[in-house]
Design an enzyme around this catalytic site. Sequence first.
Site, short mmCIF file in Angstrom:
data_model
loop_
_atom_site.label_atom_id
_atom_site.label_comp_id
_atom_site.label_asym_id
_atom_site.label_seq_id
_atom_site.Cartn_x
_atom_site.Cartn_y
_atom_site.Cartn_z
CE1 TYR A 24 -3.46 2.78 0.70
CE2 TYR A 24 -2.01 3.39 2.51
CZ TYR A 24 -3.07 3.68 1.68
OH TYR A 24 -3.73 4.87 1.82
CD GLU A 46 -7.90 7.85 5.34
OE1 GLU A 46 -7.72 7.85 6.58
OE2 GLU A 46 -6.99 7.57 4.54
CD1 TRP A 54 -3.58 2.23 5.67
CD2 TRP A 54 -5.63 3.02 6.06
NE1 TRP A 54 -4.23 2.37 4.47
CE2 TRP A 54 -5.48 2.86 4.68
CE3 TRP A 54 -6.83 3.49 6.56
CZ2 TRP A 54 -6.49 3.15 3.78
CZ3 TRP A 54 -7.84 3.80 5.66
CH2 TRP A 54 -7.67 3.62 4.29
#
Length: 195
Positions: A24, A46, A54
């Site tokens: 990522y 988000e 995350w």
Amino acid sequence: MTQETTPAPAARCFGDGDELYAAYHDTEWGHPVHGEAELLERIALEGFQSGLSWLTILRKRDAFREVFGGFEPEHVAAMTPDDVERLLGDARIVRNRAKIEATIGNGRAVLALHDSGRTLDELFWSFAPPPRAERVATWQDVPAATDESKALAKALKKEGFRFFGPTTAYAAMQACGLVDDHLATCPVVARPSAA
């Protein structure tokens, strides 16, 4: 005789030690993201990430994409209270009623933008700041929010978007390439530093 040593490779900004997280960082974070579904996804994820790591969201991203129909605004906006209840029972995603309902509401907000002749892409990218003159050196130099992220959050709230405050907005700006916060020492740079 002097022994030569090879310097240790520079660490990524984040993601070292986890293949998914590293991929990522290397291929997505800080690269420009355009498109209604693509931006709706980033806004939703988000929001779901708030209070979590995350990496947790990345591991669940395929399931999020599946249950929210690829984040196509029309699909998301058409979801019903029955869909909310179904999603609350799906352990593959983050089961938070407020975040699920906000995502559906945000899909409807995208369609309302379209009805007024605007797009999420145009609105979102209108808050991109000028590039920094130099890359940041450490994470301590990276702000949690900026004037632009505060303005973006306010503009989206005015349009009916939920679960998207200034800090979440700045994280989305980083993720979607509106700002490039790869550290100066990062071996993977999304774009060259501004001159």
